[in-house]
Design an enzyme around this catalytic site. Structure first.
Site, PDB file in Angstrom:
ATOM      1  N   GLY A 221     -27.442  17.879   2.339  1.00  0.00           N
ATOM      2  CA  GLY A 221     -26.721  18.312   3.535  1.00  0.00           C
ATOM      3  C   GLY A 221     -25.713  17.267   3.954  1.00  0.00           C
ATOM      4  O   GLY A 221     -25.232  16.473   3.133  1.00  0.00           O
ATOM      5  N   SER A 222     -25.432  17.253   5.246  1.00  0.00           N
ATOM      6  CA  SER A 222     -24.386  16.358   5.748  1.00  0.00           C
ATOM      7  C   SER A 222     -24.914  14.927   5.896  1.00  0.00           C
ATOM      8  O   SER A 222     -26.130  14.700   5.965  1.00  0.00           O
ATOM      9  CB  SER A 222     -23.897  16.870   7.098  1.00  0.00           C
ATOM     10  OG  SER A 222     -24.980  16.868   7.999  1.00  0.00           O
ATOM     11  N   THR A 225     -27.036  14.493   9.142  1.00  0.00           N
ATOM     12  CA  THR A 225     -28.425  14.948   9.041  1.00  0.00           C
ATOM     13  C   THR A 225     -29.209  14.023   8.110  1.00  0.00           C
ATOM     14  O   THR A 225     -30.382  13.721   8.368  1.00  0.00           O
ATOM     15  CB  THR A 225     -28.481  16.403   8.533  1.00  0.00           C
ATOM     16  OG1 THR A 225     -27.687  17.215   9.394  1.00  0.00           O
ATOM     17  CG2 THR A 225     -29.897  16.929   8.517  1.00  0.00           C
ATOM     18  N   GLY A 226     -28.564  13.561   7.057  1.00  0.00           N
ATOM     19  CA  GLY A 226     -29.223  12.642   6.119  1.00  0.00           C
ATOM     20  C   GLY A 226     -29.762  11.411   6.844  1.00  0.00           C
ATOM     21  O   GLY A 226     -30.878  10.956   6.583  1.00  0.00           O
ATOM     22  N   GLU A 243     -28.950  13.894  -0.934  1.00  0.00           N
ATOM     23  CA  GLU A 243     -27.698  14.318  -1.587  1.00  0.00           C
ATOM     24  C   GLU A 243     -26.784  14.760  -0.462  1.00  0.00           C
ATOM     25  O   GLU A 243     -26.967  15.841   0.109  1.00  0.00           O
ATOM     26  CB  GLU A 243     -27.964  15.480  -2.554  1.00  0.00           C
ATOM     27  CG  GLU A 243     -28.898  15.146  -3.715  1.00  0.00           C
ATOM     28  CD  GLU A 243     -28.224  14.325  -4.806  1.00  0.00           C
ATOM     29  OE1 GLU A 243     -27.058  13.932  -4.642  1.00  0.00           O
ATOM     30  OE2 GLU A 243     -28.890  14.065  -5.824  1.00  0.00           O
ATOM     31  N   CYS A 277     -19.988  20.013  -2.540  1.00  0.00           N
ATOM     32  CA  CYS A 277     -19.919  18.594  -2.217  1.00  0.00           C
ATOM     33  C   CYS A 277     -18.995  17.869  -3.184  1.00  0.00           C
ATOM     34  O   CYS A 277     -18.372  16.874  -2.822  1.00  0.00           O
ATOM     35  CB  CYS A 277     -21.320  17.999  -2.247  1.00  0.00           C
ATOM     36  SG  CYS A 277     -22.215  18.442  -3.736  1.00  0.00           S
TER      37      CYS A 277
HETATM   38  P1  NAD Z   1     -26.545  20.106   7.433  1.00  0.00           P
HETATM   39  O1  NAD Z   1     -26.745  18.644   7.351  1.00  0.00           O
HETATM   40  O2  NAD Z   1     -26.072  20.683   8.704  1.00  0.00           O
HETATM   41  O3  NAD Z   1     -27.901  20.888   7.094  1.00  0.00           O
HETATM   42  C1  NAD Z   1     -28.596  20.662   5.880  1.00  0.00           C
HETATM   43  C2  NAD Z   1     -30.046  21.087   6.063  1.00  0.00           C
HETATM   44  O4  NAD Z   1     -30.687  20.182   6.970  1.00  0.00           O
HETATM   45  C3  NAD Z   1     -30.236  22.480   6.667  1.00  0.00           C
HETATM   46  O5  NAD Z   1     -31.348  23.086   6.037  1.00  0.00           O
HETATM   47  C4  NAD Z   1     -30.533  22.175   8.135  1.00  0.00           C
HETATM   48  O6  NAD Z   1     -31.269  23.191   8.790  1.00  0.00           O
HETATM   49  C5  NAD Z   1     -31.363  20.915   7.991  1.00  0.00           C
HETATM   50  N1  NAD Z   1     -31.427  20.081   9.194  1.00  0.00           N
HETATM   51  C6  NAD Z   1     -30.529  20.001  10.209  1.00  0.00           C
HETATM   52  N2  NAD Z   1     -30.936  19.072  11.108  1.00  0.00           N
HETATM   53  C7  NAD Z   1     -32.102  18.551  10.647  1.00  0.00           C
HETATM   54  C8  NAD Z   1     -32.986  17.527  11.103  1.00  0.00           C
HETATM   55  N3  NAD Z   1     -32.753  16.848  12.222  1.00  0.00           N
HETATM   56  N4  NAD Z   1     -34.077  17.247  10.366  1.00  0.00           N
HETATM   57  C9  NAD Z   1     -34.323  17.904   9.210  1.00  0.00           C
HETATM   58  N5  NAD Z   1     -33.517  18.872   8.715  1.00  0.00           N
HETATM   59  C10 NAD Z   1     -32.411  19.195   9.419  1.00  0.00           C
HETATM   60  O7  NAD Z   1     -25.564  20.450   6.221  1.00  0.00           O
HETATM   61  P2  NAD Z   1     -24.887  21.844   5.885  1.00  0.00           P
HETATM   62  O8  NAD Z   1     -23.779  22.071   6.860  1.00  0.00           O
HETATM   63  O9  NAD Z   1     -25.945  22.871   5.707  1.00  0.00           O
HETATM   64  O10 NAD Z   1     -24.280  21.567   4.430  1.00  0.00           O
HETATM   65  C11 NAD Z   1     -23.006  21.040   4.188  1.00  0.00           C
HETATM   66  C12 NAD Z   1     -23.105  19.591   3.758  1.00  0.00           C
HETATM   67  O11 NAD Z   1     -23.955  19.485   2.616  1.00  0.00           O
HETATM   68  C13 NAD Z   1     -21.766  19.022   3.319  1.00  0.00           C
HETATM   69  O12 NAD Z   1     -21.619  17.736   3.858  1.00  0.00           O
HETATM   70  C14 NAD Z   1     -21.901  18.931   1.800  1.00  0.00           C
HETATM   71  O13 NAD Z   1     -21.098  17.961   1.184  1.00  0.00           O
HETATM   72  C15 NAD Z   1     -23.341  18.613   1.659  1.00  0.00           C
HETATM   73  N6  NAD Z   1     -23.815  18.908   0.302  1.00  0.00           N
HETATM   74  C16 NAD Z   1     -24.115  17.849  -0.514  1.00  0.00           C
HETATM   75  C17 NAD Z   1     -24.527  18.085  -1.826  1.00  0.00           C
HETATM   76  C18 NAD Z   1     -24.891  16.958  -2.739  1.00  0.00           C
HETATM   77  O14 NAD Z   1     -25.582  17.217  -3.713  1.00  0.00           O
HETATM   78  N7  NAD Z   1     -24.473  15.731  -2.484  1.00  0.00           N
HETATM   79  C19 NAD Z   1     -24.615  19.402  -2.305  1.00  0.00           C
HETATM   80  C20 NAD Z   1     -24.290  20.447  -1.446  1.00  0.00           C
HETATM   81  C21 NAD Z   1     -23.890  20.182  -0.127  1.00  0.00           C
END
Ligand code: NAD
Length: 472
Positions: A221-222, A225-226, A243, A277
């Protein structure tokens, strides 16, 4: 609506829910389906089932685990149309791309079905013997993003189970349906508690990451959030793989060959409507060649068929959600306000759906949001450069470090420049290419921690173990 509702998989059974949330089809803005809102009691049940599966013997039997993973890969392939249809409805991508995502997910599972981890033997075998090997970590939590929901889920599910761990998957609330369907399809393949699927709105994630039963989290994810997930895991030293976002630079050298290379770079920028990503997101172009190179991309943009992924001729779908649609529109407007010029596209399509034309911008520069932030949409910002060292400094000078590429007809020279790029994955005359199950997917700096796939994905799903015996 594809189906009124889907069921969570908890302890090998469909969970009984009364509260659901709507999942929106981004091409129509209608409801694509409804996903269960996981209850606190269901979290308790899932944790207990994962702990019981970890304590049981099934996950320690490598032959049976490999066989089950092989069966799972076959079931995914056999249900490719069903799963791809759900992906199109909830994510928006063209049907052919959705088929590709399901088949690539099956390939990940197949790879781990036959994976043999390396062991290092210790001792002389006569007076001492021992080995270094991998051991399961314990109940694992997989958290995924909305752009490639199934591929991300299986990059976590397959190595976790292969390495002997039960896994709970929590998909994004924007795209939970295909993952819920996977749980339904694979319910009979694994014993109760080995693979569980929980869904809920954003509040669910933190409820799971803080559970003491969870010993490993793999999250995609972002970056924001990471950081939260990393902090949540720190308290009890959970193993963490992240990731995260990317803002990949592509540096075009002065011998960039438009006829041979423009289409490849265009695809790498606009694949999945720019919502990968590892899409190319900042394009550095030699100053004297900007107009000619921009024109070659504009020609390709004119050929894009933008529309609902379910339509046969469509090559690019919508943005996945309204927030992302508004963000990307805002980035284009901001760039233009700051002096960038639209070469092609730039508009939203009228009518329902979150469609933005493939957009090529010239006159972009660091300091503009469209360059500094991960845009995650169908936008190609062209950044003119005069001095290659300056371009490299700008390419490397961000918190991101996922992918990067260098493009030029003189391959050794392009490779020499690529060696100076600091990213987890660096490509020459391609971008995002070569995604094989045996290859690690890896970001450096804020783009990630650890790696998924290949032997690295298996190691990330395992703790190390040393056994040593003195004989006699
Ligand atoms: P996001 O960070 O908003 O959400 C990702 C996941 O985390 C979702 O399932 C969300 O419900 C969960 N989440 C949100 N807050 C949380 C918390 N406090 N604790 C635990 N889980 C939580 O990201 P998004 O908008 O769904 O995805 C887009 C991002 O993902 C972009 O930045 C993209 O680059 C990245 N991404 C990275 C890769 C990679 O492999 N590096 C691959 C695909 C997408």
């Amino acid at each position: 609506m594809i189906r009124p509702s889907f069921t969570q998989t908890i302890n090998g059974k469909p969970a009984d829910n009364t509260a659901f949330f709507d999942v929106i089809n981004p091409a129509t803005e209608d409801v694509a389906g409804r996903a269960p809102e996981c209850t606190d009691a269901q979290i308790e049940e899932a944790m207990a089932a994962a702990v019981a599966a970890h304590r049981g013997t099934w996950l320690r039997d490598r032959a049976r685990v490999g066989e089950a993973l092989g069966t799972a890969a076959r079931i995914l392939s056999a249900n490719v149309e069903d799963l791809a249809g759900i992906l199109v409805a909830e994510q928006g991508k063209p049907f052919g791309d959705a088929v590709g995502e399901v088949l690539a997910s099956a390939a990940f599972v197949q790879f781990y079905a036959g994976f043999e981890p390396a062991q290092v033997q210790l001792g002389d075998g006569t007076t001492t013997r021992g080995r270094v090997s991998a051991q399961p970590i314990g109940p694992t939590l997989g958290i995924t993003a909305w752009n490639i929901p199934l591929l991300l889920a299986f990059a976590k599910i397959a190595p976790a189970i292969a390495a002997g761990n039960p896994i709970i998957v929590k998909p994004s609330p924007y795209t939970p349906l295909s993952t819920l369907r996977v749980g339904e399809l694979l319910r009979e393949v694994f014993p109760p508690g080995v693979l569980q699927i929980l869904t809920g709105t954003d509040a669910l994630g933190p409820k799971l990451t803080t559970r003491p039963e969870i010993r490993k989290i793999s999250m995609t994810g972002s970056i924001a959030t990471g950081a939260k997930v990393y902090a949540a895991g720190a308290k009890d030293f959970k193993r963490i793989t992240l990731e995260l976002g990317g803002n990949d630079a592509a540096i075009l050298l002065d011998d960039f060959d438009t006829a041979a290379m423009s289409e490849r770079l265009f695809t790498a920028t606009f694949d999945n409507a720019g919502q990968l990503c590892i899409c190319a997101k900042r394009i550095f172009v030699p100053q004297g060649r900007v107009d000619e190179i921009a024109a070659s991309f504009a020609e390709l943009a004119a050929k894009v068929e933008l529309g609902p992924g379910a339509q046969a001729n469509v090559t690019m779908g919508p943005l996945q959600n309204k927030a992302q649609y508004d963000k990307v529109t805002g980035l284009i407007e901001d760039a233009v306000a700051q002096g960038a010029t639209i070469v092609s596209g730039g508009r939203r399509l009228p009518g329902p759906g979150y469609f933005i034309e493939p957009t090529i911008l010239k006159g972009c520069a660091p300091g503009m949001r469209v360059v500094d932030e991960e845009q995650f949409g169908p936008v190609m910002p062209l950044i003119a450069y005069r001095d290659l060292d300056e371009a490299l400094a700008q390419a490397n000078g961000t918190e991101f470090g996922l992918g990067g590429s260098v493009w030029g007809a003189d391959v050794p020279r392009a490779e020499w420049v690529a060696a100076r790029m600091y990213s987890g994955m660096v490509w020459v005359n391609c971008h995002g290419a070569g995604q094989y199950p045996n290859q690690p997917f890896v970001g450096v700096k804020s783009s990630g921690l650890g790696a998924e796939l290949g032997s690295w994905g298996y190691s990330g799903a395992s703790d190390l173990r040393v056994d040593y015996t003195t004989l006699g």
